[in-house]
Design an enzyme around this catalytic site. Structure first.
Site, PDB file in Angstrom:
ATOM      1  N   ASP A 162      59.654  53.202  36.424  1.00 35.61           N
ATOM      2  CA  ASP A 162      58.179  53.227  36.521  1.00 35.61           C
ATOM      3  C   ASP A 162      57.662  54.008  35.322  1.00 35.61           C
ATOM      4  O   ASP A 162      58.446  54.534  34.508  1.00 35.61           O
ATOM      5  CB  ASP A 162      57.701  53.851  37.859  1.00 35.61           C
ATOM      6  CG  ASP A 162      56.352  53.263  38.328  1.00 35.61           C
ATOM      7  OD1 ASP A 162      55.364  53.418  37.587  1.00 35.61           O
ATOM      8  OD2 ASP A 162      56.315  52.669  39.409  1.00 35.61           O
TER       9      ASP A 162
ATOM     10  N   HIS B 204      51.422  40.700  41.890  1.00 36.70           N
ATOM     11  CA  HIS B 204      50.101  40.448  42.489  1.00 36.70           C
ATOM     12  C   HIS B 204      49.009  41.324  41.866  1.00 36.70           C
ATOM     13  O   HIS B 204      47.830  41.038  42.007  1.00 36.70           O
ATOM     14  CB  HIS B 204      50.136  40.599  44.021  1.00 36.70           C
ATOM     15  CG  HIS B 204      50.214  42.003  44.533  1.00 36.70           C
ATOM     16  ND1 HIS B 204      49.970  42.335  45.844  1.00 36.70           N
ATOM     17  CD2 HIS B 204      50.517  43.179  43.921  1.00 36.70           C
ATOM     18  CE1 HIS B 204      50.105  43.628  46.010  1.00 36.70           C
ATOM     19  NE2 HIS B 204      50.441  44.167  44.870  1.00 36.70           N
TER      20      HIS B 204
END
Ligand code: SAM
Length: 420
Positions: free
Chosen positions: A279, A320
């Site tokens: 991340d 998404h």
């Protein structure tokens, strides 16, 4: 408004929406009771939908409007106040006994008049039990609000981003009512006058960690993809795993603070190979209690993937967040790192059904619409993105049930390899 400009009789505003359906709905709810004990979430969800239909049938349009415009926003003010001041933790610690506002206010050093007003509304909305004058008991819901994984969404999603859905109509009007698809021009940016994306915006307000907790919390109680009844992990990942110097089993790209890999280790404690969570540096730096066996790696998914030829690359709720063109760039970085005939890409996301979407899934699509200019995708959207735009191949979509993210298993297409 004159009767000419309004196509229906104003009388409906103060009449119950569908009083005629009430007797049958009550009968159906009663009949459903027997399936509640053994029927799992499916049976319970059916009852919930019927109970909601019953509420709506009894409610008048005026009451629904007051609920939306006054009551729910007011309840959020009270719930957030309880998180901010530690009220929910204190009440949970005190247990199930009746609790006096005055005692709570003095412990929390807040104004008792203020606390009494907020708690009175929360009780009127059913979130607390009123047992006397300025005296309340917790409910399971308010007890659960003492967990950061439950309360985290209130600040990071609702407080930090709430103006985005509420002002979406203005944003949309100014853009000709077109479906938004520009990650640099979102309704969140419009509503708050910022050029930050949602994650940076949440962090700028001090709610980054709250969002991490929300990510860990929203999926609780739903079947995870790595459980045997969703995806056969041993057959698809462990069998054929190559012990090599770079023996990466699973690379969780945008894995936040590592909750998915921690869950994977709980389900498969004797897995082969390395688990790696990737991340942005700011998020990796927030990891506190992660199993040391899970490797942490600072990485921006718009850049070259440093782990080559892993058995599987994994992304949960990443694509998404972005419109197709941005996803195409993220996916190309993964495609370059995949080893033909060996690497898989596992995408844990919703596949919106043609009809009968579960409300949590359509709600998440509204989050994507109003915060990111992106969307939850249908099966044909996934084929278009992964196959037509990026040139990968969908091997199979493993379903975990309506309303739960599927696992989309992907490999390199055609002559580039088949990892069957
Ligand atoms: C919706 S969260 C999903 C987190 C996690 N996969 C989960 O399901 O709990 C999106 C994640 O993408 C990360 N992210 C955003 N931009 C990124 C980038 N450029 N590179 C890597 N990670 C990024 C965020 O920090 C966040 O953790």
């Amino acid at each position: 408004m004159s009767s000419e400009s309004c196509p229906v009789d104003f009388g409906i505003v103060t009449q119950p929406n569908d009083i005629g359906s009430v007797p049958n709905l009550i009968k159906e709810l009663d009949a459903g009771l027997s399936s509640l004990s053994g029927g799992g979430n499916g049976a319970r969800h059916e009852m919930l939908i019927k109970a909601r239909t019953l509420t709506q049938a009894l409610e008048t349009p005026r009451e629904t409007m007051i609920k939306h415009c006054w009551a729910q926003t007011g309840a959020l003010a009270g719930l957030n106040f309880g998180i901010e001041t530690g009220l929910w933790k204190l009440m949970a610690k005190n247990g199930d006994k009746p609790q006096r506002v005055e005692d709570l206010a003095s412990k929390l050093t807040v104004d008792a008049v203020l606390l009494a007003r907020l708690m009175r509304h929360l009780a009127a909305m059913g979130y607390l039990k009123e047992v006397g004058v300025n005296e309340y008991q917790t409910t399971n819901f308010t007890k659960a609000m003492s967990f950061p994984t439950v309360s985290g969404g209130y600040f990071s999603m609702t407080s930090a981003t709430g103006a985005s859905p509420l002002r979406f109509h203005e944003y949309s009007r100014k853009r000709g009512f077109k479906n938004p698809a520009d990650a640099q021009d979102t309704a969140l940016m419009y509503a708050y006058g910022t050029d930050l994306d949602t994650f940076s915006w949440q962090r700028s307000l001090g709610y980054g960690m709250h969002f991490n907790h929300h990510m860990g919390g929203y999926r609780q109680g739903r079947p995870p993809w790595m459980s045997a009844d969703v995806y056969p992990v041993k057959e698809r990942l462990f069998d054929g795993f190559e012990d090599s110097p770079n023996d990466a089993l699973l690379v969780d790209i945008g894995g936040n603070i590592g909750h998915d890999l921690a869950e994977f280790r709980e389900h498969h404690p004797s897995h082969p190979g390395r688990l790696i969570v990737q991340d942005l540096p700011v998020v990796i730096g927030q990891i506190k209690d992660l199993d040391p066996a899970i490797q942490r790696m600072e990485y921006d998914f718009h850049t070259e993937q440093p782990v080559k030829g892993a058995r599987a690359y994994y992304m949960h709720s990443i694509l998404h967040d972005w419109p197709d063109e941005v996803c195409q760039r993220i996916l190309n970085r993964i495609k370059e790192a995949m080893k033909a005939g060996y690497s898989r890409l596992l995408i844990n996301e919703n596949v919106i059904p043609d009809t009968g979407v579960w409300w949590e899934t359509s709600a998440l699509d509204m989050v994507m619409l109003t915060l990111f200019s992106s969307r939850e995708r249908t099966q044909s959207d996934w084929h278009n993105l992964l196959e037509d735009m990026v040139g990968l191949k969908i091997v199979k979509i493993w379903s975990a049930g309506n309303g739960v993210e599927s696992l989309i298993e992907v490999e390199l297409a055609g002559e580039e390899g088949s990892s069957g």
